[in-house]
Scaffold this motif. Structure first.
Motif, PDB file in Angstrom:
ATOM      1  N   PRO A   1       0.816  -1.219   0.000  1.00 34.93           N
ATOM      2  CA  PRO A   1       0.000   0.000   0.000  1.00 34.93           C
ATOM      3  C   PRO A   1       0.842   1.258   0.000  1.00 34.93           C
ATOM      4  O   PRO A   1       0.399   2.305  -0.495  1.00 34.93           O
ATOM      5  N   GLU A   2       2.089   1.179   0.516  1.00 36.09           N
ATOM      6  CA  GLU A   2       2.951   2.362   0.532  1.00 36.09           C
ATOM      7  C   GLU A   2       3.329   2.808  -0.882  1.00 36.09           C
ATOM      8  O   GLU A   2       3.667   3.980  -1.090  1.00 36.09           O
ATOM      9  N   GLU A   3       3.254   1.902  -1.861  1.00 33.66           N
ATOM     10  CA  GLU A   3       3.535   2.270  -3.250  1.00 33.66           C
ATOM     11  C   GLU A   3       2.307   2.857  -3.937  1.00 33.66           C
ATOM     12  O   GLU A   3       2.416   3.360  -5.059  1.00 33.66           O
ATOM     13  N   HIS A   4       1.164   2.790  -3.297  1.00 35.79           N
ATOM     14  CA  HIS A   4      -0.093   3.233  -3.910  1.00 35.79           C
ATOM     15  C   HIS A   4      -0.858   4.163  -2.974  1.00 35.79           C
ATOM     16  O   HIS A   4      -2.087   4.255  -3.046  1.00 35.79           O
ATOM     17  N   GLY A   5      -0.128   4.847  -2.096  1.00 32.66           N
ATOM     18  CA  GLY A   5      -0.779   5.656  -1.072  1.00 32.66           C
ATOM     19  C   GLY A   5      -1.723   6.688  -1.630  1.00 32.66           C
ATOM     20  O   GLY A   5      -2.855   6.859  -1.146  1.00 32.66           O
ATOM     21  N   ALA A   6      -1.293   7.421  -2.652  1.00 35.69           N
ATOM     22  CA  ALA A   6      -2.132   8.482  -3.207  1.00 35.69           C
ATOM     23  C   ALA A   6      -3.405   7.905  -3.812  1.00 35.69           C
ATOM     24  O   ALA A   6      -4.502   8.468  -3.639  1.00 35.69           O
ATOM     25  N   ALA A   7      -3.287   6.793  -4.533  1.00 30.80           N
ATOM     26  CA  ALA A   7      -4.470   6.198  -5.171  1.00 30.80           C
ATOM     27  C   ALA A   7      -5.419   5.611  -4.133  1.00 30.80           C
ATOM     28  O   ALA A   7      -6.648   5.711  -4.277  1.00 30.80           O
ATOM     29  N   LEU A   8      -4.880   5.006  -3.089  1.00 29.42           N
ATOM     30  CA  LEU A   8      -5.752   4.488  -2.029  1.00 29.42           C
ATOM     31  C   LEU A   8      -6.469   5.625  -1.323  1.00 29.42           C
ATOM     32  O   LEU A   8      -7.665   5.523  -1.003  1.00 29.42           O
ATOM     33  N   ALA A   9      -5.753   6.719  -1.077  1.00 28.58           N
ATOM     34  CA  ALA A   9      -6.377   7.875  -0.430  1.00 28.58           C
ATOM     35  C   ALA A   9      -7.459   8.487  -1.315  1.00 28.58           C
ATOM     36  O   ALA A   9      -8.497   8.946  -0.815  1.00 28.58           O
ATOM     37  N   ALA A  10      -7.231   8.489  -2.623  1.00 29.53           N
ATOM     38  CA  ALA A  10      -8.195   9.100  -3.546  1.00 29.53           C
ATOM     39  C   ALA A  10      -9.507   8.339  -3.609  1.00 29.53           C
ATOM     40  O   ALA A  10     -10.550   8.920  -3.950  1.00 29.53           O
ATOM     41  N   ASN A  11      -9.474   7.045  -3.276  1.00 33.99           N
ATOM     42  CA  ASN A  11     -10.701   6.247  -3.303  1.00 33.99           C
ATOM     43  C   ASN A  11     -11.421   6.383  -1.963  1.00 33.99           C
ATOM     44  O   ASN A  11     -11.518   5.443  -1.169  1.00 33.99           O
ATOM     45  N   ALA A  12     -11.928   7.576  -1.715  1.00 29.63           N
ATOM     46  CA  ALA A  12     -12.600   7.873  -0.441  1.00 29.63           C
ATOM     47  C   ALA A  12     -13.822   6.995  -0.200  1.00 29.63           C
ATOM     48  O   ALA A  12     -14.073   6.592   0.945  1.00 29.63           O
ATOM     49  N   PRO A  13     -14.635   6.674  -1.218  1.00 32.48           N
ATOM     50  CA  PRO A  13     -15.803   5.809  -0.951  1.00 32.48           C
ATOM     51  C   PRO A  13     -15.407   4.437  -0.399  1.00 32.48           C
ATOM     52  O   PRO A  13     -16.085   3.919   0.497  1.00 32.48           O
ATOM     53  N   MET A  14     -14.307   3.877  -0.902  1.00 31.87           N
ATOM     54  CA  MET A  14     -13.888   2.582  -0.381  1.00 31.87           C
ATOM     55  C   MET A  14     -13.400   2.714   1.058  1.00 31.87           C
ATOM     56  O   MET A  14     -13.740   1.890   1.928  1.00 31.87           O
ATOM     57  N   ARG A  15     -12.612   3.725   1.335  1.00 30.27           N
ATOM     58  CA  ARG A  15     -12.121   3.915   2.701  1.00 30.27           C
ATOM     59  C   ARG A  15     -13.278   4.104   3.670  1.00 30.27           C
ATOM     60  O   ARG A  15     -13.281   3.565   4.782  1.00 30.27           O
ATOM     61  N   ALA A  16     -14.295   4.832   3.237  1.00 32.27           N
ATOM     62  CA  ALA A  16     -15.462   5.050   4.091  1.00 32.27           C
ATOM     63  C   ALA A  16     -16.232   3.752   4.316  1.00 32.27           C
ATOM     64  O   ALA A  16     -16.734   3.495   5.429  1.00 32.27           O
ATOM     65  N   ALA A  17     -16.308   2.914   3.286  1.00 32.90           N
ATOM     66  CA  ALA A  17     -17.021   1.641   3.416  1.00 32.90           C
ATOM     67  C   ALA A  17     -16.314   0.714   4.400  1.00 32.90           C
ATOM     68  O   ALA A  17     -16.958   0.029   5.208  1.00 32.90           O
ATOM     69  N   VAL A  18     -14.981   0.696   4.353  1.00 30.60           N
ATOM     70  CA  VAL A  18     -14.222  -0.131   5.287  1.00 30.60           C
ATOM     71  C   VAL A  18     -14.418   0.367   6.713  1.00 30.60           C
ATOM     72  O   VAL A  18     -14.657  -0.414   7.645  1.00 30.60           O
ATOM     73  N   ALA A  19     -14.354   1.687   6.893  1.00 30.77           N
ATOM     74  CA  ALA A  19     -14.538   2.253   8.228  1.00 30.77           C
ATOM     75  C   ALA A  19     -15.942   1.972   8.752  1.00 30.77           C
ATOM     76  O   ALA A  19     -16.127   1.655   9.938  1.00 30.77           O
ATOM     77  N   GLU A  20     -16.930   2.059   7.888  1.00 34.93           N
ATOM     78  CA  GLU A  20     -18.316   1.808   8.311  1.00 34.93           C
ATOM     79  C   GLU A  20     -18.502   0.352   8.719  1.00 34.93           C
ATOM     80  O   GLU A  20     -19.181   0.061   9.715  1.00 34.93           O
ATOM     81  N   LEU A  21     -17.880  -0.576   7.965  1.00 34.68           N
ATOM     82  CA  LEU A  21     -17.985  -1.989   8.318  1.00 34.68           C
ATOM     83  C   LEU A  21     -17.381  -2.232   9.695  1.00 34.68           C
ATOM     84  O   LEU A  21     -17.964  -2.945  10.525  1.00 34.68           O
ATOM     85  N   ALA A  22     -16.241  -1.624   9.951  1.00 37.09           N
ATOM     86  CA  ALA A  22     -15.590  -1.798  11.255  1.00 37.09           C
ATOM     87  C   ALA A  22     -16.424  -1.179  12.370  1.00 37.09           C
ATOM     88  O   ALA A  22     -16.569  -1.764  13.451  1.00 37.09           O
ATOM     89  N   ARG A  23     -16.975   0.019  12.125  1.00 30.16           N
ATOM     90  CA  ARG A  23     -17.807   0.668  13.156  1.00 30.16           C
ATOM     91  C   ARG A  23     -19.050  -0.141  13.482  1.00 30.16           C
ATOM     92  O   ARG A  23     -19.553  -0.110  14.604  1.00 30.16           O
ATOM     93  N   ALA A  24     -19.530  -0.875  12.490  1.00 29.69           N
ATOM     94  CA  ALA A  24     -20.711  -1.706  12.703  1.00 29.69           C
ATOM     95  C   ALA A  24     -20.402  -2.978  13.490  1.00 29.69           C
ATOM     96  O   ALA A  24     -21.314  -3.762  13.792  1.00 29.69           O
ATOM     97  N   GLY A  25     -19.137  -3.177  13.825  1.00 30.65           N
ATOM     98  CA  GLY A  25     -18.757  -4.347  14.608  1.00 30.65           C
ATOM     99  C   GLY A  25     -18.624  -5.614  13.808  1.00 30.65           C
ATOM    100  O   GLY A  25     -18.560  -6.712  14.387  1.00 30.65           O
ATOM    101  N   ARG A  26     -18.531  -5.484  12.482  1.00 31.92           N
ATOM    102  CA  ARG A  26     -18.322  -6.661  11.656  1.00 31.92           C
ATOM    103  C   ARG A  26     -16.850  -7.075  11.706  1.00 31.92           C
ATOM    104  O   ARG A  26     -15.969  -6.233  11.898  1.00 31.92           O
ATOM    105  N   PRO A  27     -16.526  -8.344  11.541  1.00 31.91           N
ATOM    106  CA  PRO A  27     -15.135  -8.796  11.665  1.00 31.91           C
ATOM    107  C   PRO A  27     -14.237  -8.209  10.571  1.00 31.91           C
ATOM    108  O   PRO A  27     -14.585  -8.222   9.385  1.00 31.91           O
ATOM    109  N   VAL A  28     -13.099  -7.696  10.992  1.00 27.73           N
ATOM    110  CA  VAL A  28     -12.084  -7.182  10.077  1.00 27.73           C
ATOM    111  C   VAL A  28     -10.747  -7.787  10.485  1.00 27.73           C
ATOM    112  O   VAL A  28     -10.343  -7.687  11.653  1.00 27.73           O
TER     113      VAL A  28
END
Length: 482
Positions: free
Chosen positions: A336-363
């Protein structure tokens, strides 16, 4: 299928990956079905094996899986690949005609301080496989015979049955080396002249994975296969592979492993009449794929599927969110360190991962996945599931670990001891929660690492679940609950 070879090196850098992956591609080009495997925990070399063979790359690691599972895992690897298990070609649906196992470091180098454990020689003995020794002959003449003779006689239980001379300067140089080796009776099965055109780019953790350079990697693989076919005696190598005795072990079976696993910490899954269900369906576990997350053991996914999960690949670089109905998330390692900017730019995916974790689903996250869950990585915003900030540094953390779980999680129970491997230049600060995911004990000292809780396990440690199928069973149960 019993035909197999181990491609070993005198040292790291002798050319094992070049020879092994090129040999896989050259033999596959003849119409045979080839299975690749890598001694040790490495994820990158198996990606080149998969490119050459069209079959999932495999690992044979006597530390991670334990010695008793090495031969069964190889027997499993050469069988037909079920649909959806990583097959990349029609050849994957058939049993392999032969297996080519690439070694690690030098032939006799194993886990530090543990003798032969996890060395290429150890795996060759466990699988009763003939060894072809790759020698960097760039600056050698008659001394090559003393070198090869030493490797052949150091452990007579290891069948060093042939030599491939790499980085040879000329045809005259190759003839000189062959003449030196003739009296010791170790056949020369190939001589490869130095060729700067056949190179694979590297960076801080080794070769660049195939997933990040697929088209260029294919072109290089074709050139390498042609070079191997020209410089090596493929008929003699195939005959040597066929001389291996039958594997003295039944094939590892993920379904049987799950059936015998301690699935919930109290009772074996074999006592449960039906697999875990969620809302009347199989629990859905999304797993990270794509160029940024290429590190995961094929057997881990096979165990999750055997335990009843529906597996859904997701690319955090390209996909706009998690698949519908995702019940749990498995983030493997990668870069991920080689793709940091692209991972950061995909805000909808980052938000989906955070929402799954906040919902108490296994990560569950390993190494690169741990960095993705942090709040930032080298100045790029990440998912924010963890408070930690990630940075790529210059100090390598590397080695096998015996680790004790600090708290119950979707994979492990507090106090449970497992074996794993660390390999990273990055850091995450703070390094651990209280209680931590793991406590490592090494050389009389303890170190705590990772973050864990009832619905989370995030750590730098890579674990091979064939040795711990209960981890996969627990994750599927956790995905089905709630």
């Amino acid at each position: 299928m019993t035909a197999r070879l181990v491609i070993a090196g005198t040292t790291s850098g002798a050319g094992k990956t070049t020879v092994a992956s090129g040999l896989m591609a050259a033999i596959a080009a003849r119409g045979l079905t080839v299975q690749g495997a890598k001694v040790g925990p490495d994820f990158i070399d198996p990606s080149y094996h998969a490119l050459a063979t069209g079959r999932p790359g495999r690992n044979l690691d006597a530390f991670l899986s334990g010695p008793d599972l090495v031969a069964p895992l190889l027997a499993h690897a050469v069988g037909p690949v079920p649909a959806g298990e990583g097959a990349r070609s029609a050849a994957a649906s058939r049993a392999a005609d032969l297996a080519i196992v690439e070694g690690v470091m030098g032939l006799y180098d194993g886990a530090s301080g543990r003798g032969e454990l996890a060395s290429t020689a150890h795996v060759a003995k466990l699988t009763r496989s003939p060894v072809v020794l790759v020698v960097d002959a760039a600056s050698m003449a008659r001394s090559v015979a003393a070198l090869v003779l030493g490797y052949k006689h150091f452990d007579l239980a290891v069948n060093v049955a042939g030599v491939i001379l790499n980085k040879v300067g000329s045809t005259w140089h190759a003839d000189l080396l062959r003449e030196a080796l003739e009296p010791i009776g170790v056949p020369v099965l190939g001589a490869l002249v130095r060729d700067e055109r056949v190179q694979t780019p590297s960076r801080h953790l080794g070769l660049v994975p195939v997933g990040e350079r697929d088209a260029r990697a294919r072109e290089a693989q074709e050139a390498l296969a042609a070079r191997i076919a020209e410089g090596c005696d493929l008929d003699a190598l195939h005959a040597l592979a066929r001389s291996a005795p039958p594997l003295a072990a039944p094939a590892w079976d993920p379904v049987a492993a799950i059936a015998g696993a301690d699935g919930d910490g109290a009772r074996p899954l074999a006592a449960v009449p039906d697999p875990p269900r969620r809302d009347g369906r199989a629990p859905r576990i999304a797993y990270a794929a794509g160029a940024a997350f290429t590190f995961r053991y094929a057997e881990n996914l096979e165990l999750l599927r055997a335990a009843g999960a529906e597996l859904l690949p997701v690319d955090p670089l390209a996909d706009a969110g998690l698949p519908d109905g995702t019940d749990a998330l498995y983030l493997g390692g990668g870069f991920p360190e080689e793709h940091g900017a692209a991972l950061a730019a995909n805000a909808p995916m980052r938000a989906a991962v955070a929402e799954l974790a906040r919902a108490g689903r296994p990560v569950v996250a390993e190494c690169g996945g741990l960095l993705y869950l942090g709040s930032a990585l080298d100045g790029h915003e990440m998912c924010g599931v963890l408070d930690g900030v990630g940075h790529l540094g210059s100090r390598l953390t590397l080695g096998y670990r015996e680790a004790t779980a600090g708290v119950d999680s979707p994979l492990w129970r507090a106090g449970e001891t497992v074996r794993g491997h660390e390999f990273h230049y990055s850091t995450l600060a703070p390094e651990a929660s209280d209680p931590p995911a793991w406590t490592f004990a090494a050389r009389g000292r303890e170190r705590q690492e990772g973050v864990a809780g009832p619905a989370l396990h995030a750590s730098y440690l890579h674990t091979h679940w064939a040795a711990f199928p209960r981890a996969a069973a627990r994750l599927v149960r956790a995905a089905a609950s709630g």
